[in-house]
Design a protein around this motif. Sequence first.
Motif, mmCIF file in Angstrom:
data_model
loop_
_atom_site.group_PDB
_atom_site.id
_atom_site.type_symbol
_atom_site.label_atom_id
_atom_site.label_comp_id
_atom_site.label_asym_id
_atom_site.label_seq_id
_atom_site.Cartn_x
_atom_site.Cartn_y
_atom_site.Cartn_z
ATOM 1 N N PRO A 77 0.838 -1.203 0.000
ATOM 2 C CA PRO A 77 0.000 0.000 0.000
ATOM 3 C C PRO A 77 0.867 1.245 0.000
ATOM 4 O O PRO A 77 2.082 1.151 -0.208
ATOM 5 N N GLY A 78 0.262 2.397 0.264
ATOM 6 C CA GLY A 78 1.034 3.634 0.378
ATOM 7 C C GLY A 78 0.582 4.685 -0.600
ATOM 8 O O GLY A 78 0.423 4.398 -1.798
ATOM 9 N N GLY A 79 0.374 5.913 -0.094
ATOM 10 C CA GLY A 79 -0.065 7.003 -0.956
ATOM 11 C C GLY A 79 0.968 7.379 -1.994
ATOM 12 O O GLY A 79 0.644 7.663 -3.147
ATOM 13 N N GLY A 80 2.265 7.378 -1.600
ATOM 14 C CA GLY A 80 3.320 7.730 -2.546
ATOM 15 C C GLY A 80 3.437 6.716 -3.665
ATOM 16 O O GLY A 80 3.640 7.079 -4.834
ATOM 17 N N GLU A 81 3.293 5.446 -3.327
ATOM 18 C CA GLU A 81 3.356 4.398 -4.341
ATOM 19 C C GLU A 81 2.151 4.470 -5.275
ATOM 20 O O GLU A 81 2.250 4.246 -6.477
ATOM 21 N N GLY A 82 0.976 4.796 -4.701
ATOM 22 C CA GLY A 82 -0.215 4.955 -5.531
ATOM 23 C C GLY A 82 -0.093 6.119 -6.482
ATOM 24 O O GLY A 82 -0.489 6.035 -7.656
ATOM 25 N N LEU A 83 0.494 7.215 -5.999
ATOM 26 C CA LEU A 83 0.730 8.382 -6.854
ATOM 27 C C LEU A 83 1.669 8.011 -8.003
ATOM 28 O O LEU A 83 1.432 8.368 -9.160
ATOM 29 N N ALA A 84 2.718 7.256 -7.695
ATOM 30 C CA ALA A 84 3.659 6.831 -8.737
ATOM 31 C C ALA A 84 2.966 5.957 -9.773
ATOM 32 O O ALA A 84 3.184 6.108 -10.986
ATOM 33 N N ALA A 85 2.119 5.040 -9.321
ATOM 34 C CA ALA A 85 1.410 4.161 -10.248
ATOM 35 C C ALA A 85 0.520 4.966 -11.191
ATOM 36 O O ALA A 85 0.470 4.693 -12.404
ATOM 37 N N ARG A 109 20.172 9.628 -22.356
ATOM 38 C CA ARG A 109 19.458 8.782 -23.304
ATOM 39 C C ARG A 109 17.968 9.149 -23.411
ATOM 40 O O ARG A 109 17.259 8.609 -24.259
ATOM 41 N N PHE A 110 17.501 10.039 -22.526
ATOM 42 C CA PHE A 110 16.074 10.314 -22.432
ATOM 43 C C PHE A 110 15.772 11.798 -22.624
ATOM 44 O O PHE A 110 16.638 12.663 -22.461
ATOM 45 N N ASP A 111 14.527 12.070 -22.950
ATOM 46 C CA ASP A 111 14.081 13.456 -23.113
ATOM 47 C C ASP A 111 13.669 14.074 -21.780
ATOM 48 O O ASP A 111 13.593 15.296 -21.662
ATOM 49 N N ALA A 112 13.378 13.244 -20.783
ATOM 50 C CA ALA A 112 13.025 13.737 -19.450
ATOM 51 C C ALA A 112 13.236 12.623 -18.441
ATOM 52 O O ALA A 112 13.127 11.433 -18.763
ATOM 53 N N VAL A 113 13.558 13.019 -17.202
ATOM 54 C CA VAL A 113 13.680 12.084 -16.087
ATOM 55 C C VAL A 113 12.704 12.543 -15.013
ATOM 56 O O VAL A 113 12.663 13.726 -14.658
ATOM 57 N N ILE A 114 11.923 11.604 -14.498
ATOM 58 C CA ILE A 114 10.907 11.927 -13.493
ATOM 59 C C ILE A 114 11.160 11.119 -12.229
ATOM 60 O O ILE A 114 11.442 9.919 -12.282
ATOM 61 N N TRP A 115 11.037 11.795 -11.101
ATOM 62 C CA TRP A 115 11.174 11.167 -9.783
ATOM 63 C C TRP A 115 9.959 11.592 -8.967
ATOM 64 O O TRP A 115 9.633 12.772 -8.900
ATOM 65 N N ALA A 116 9.276 10.632 -8.318
ATOM 66 C CA ALA A 116 8.026 10.940 -7.624
ATOM 67 C C ALA A 116 8.109 10.733 -6.126
ATOM 68 O O ALA A 116 7.107 10.449 -5.476
#
Length: 404
Positions: free
Chosen positions: A14-22, A97-104
């Motif tokens: 579970p977890g709100g942060g993990e849900g946000l990432a999903a 190698r990427f156009d953007a990197v995202i960290w949540a």
Amino acid sequence: MKRILFVQPAVAPPGGGEGLAAWLIEALKRDYRLTLLTWQPIDFEDVNRYFGTDLRASEFELWTMPWAARLAKLSPTPVVRLKQLYLQMRARRYAERFDAVIWAANEADLGPGGIQYVHYPEALMKAPLSWYHFSAATVRRYEAITDRLTGFSLERTKRNLTLANSEFTARAMREVYGIDALVVYPPAIGKFPEVPWEQRKDGFVCIGRIQPEKSIERMIEILAAVRAAGPQVHLHVVGKGDSPRYLASIRRLVQANASWVQLHENIARPELVDLITAHRYGIHAMHNEPFGMAVAELVTGGCATFVHNSGGQVEIVGNDERLIYSSTEEAVNKIIRALREPDYQANLRSYVASRRNLFGSERFVSRIRQVMSDYFRAPPDRNGRAPRWASSPETGDERPGRRP
């Protein structure tokens, strides 16, 4: 099609942060080529079942570091900061190698620039010291060593486009780092059927981790005072106990009020949804919660939810004075009025119904897609100055930067 590296320590319930990432992954998968960088493989079936997403392994390239995770487990301490900074270091190596990197998962050094979603600034988090911390000075030395080992740069974190889960968090980011953040409210997890008010019980539900900062005893105190004044309401406390001593104290308190308080530990998601939609009211007592996913779920489920006058939870109820309290006495008076005055209750009910869709997954997905479109059209410059749209608040309009 632009390529995005999505970096997340874990995507698992579970977890709100993990849900946000999903749900961030769900929002991006249609328009971009996504590579996911995590510690461990992702059980997409489990993620979908819990968070309500529709993710498939075939839709992504998945990079994991199970060997590093196993190595980290050999440590007698959690070494959370070291693990997160190491993951960020690996992301920087791949960034070109990427156009953007995202960290949540809050602030991150992603190299020349990326996108970070902040739940609350880590610089303001004051976790209690454990046996392995020894002292605050030891913690500071540990942080300095991990920063040096992984090449972490605080200045580079300020160059990211920063998304925040509330205006409360955005203000904190401005105060700590002097940067503006774009508020994107997280989605309430799952679907809630529309149950008519007349079919709901005159009872209360509170949900969330059973920890001291949640102030569950205060909610029981408030509703006990309501009952003493006449209305015989009841309360369902729903959550998982992360603090054994506090959980034991809440169990004793529930037992002492067993005629009207019921504790539900580790219940399945469908049972939680049924509880929420079977009741008219919600209650929340934590001070300065950065957002308040529990409140968002209660409101999305159709509950008129009373919250403490602090943090991001007041934004969820629209800063409406009828649902905000600063003291036990004020909470009791507002709840009693809502229970006793039919016209007042009807107006409150209509107001809550008007906010049900503000925290839905559809709105979140639409907002993230627009944010990413704007990001590629006008990204932050090399000095960390974000485009004008990136400092605008969350509004009822889906397009960042527009005001009603």
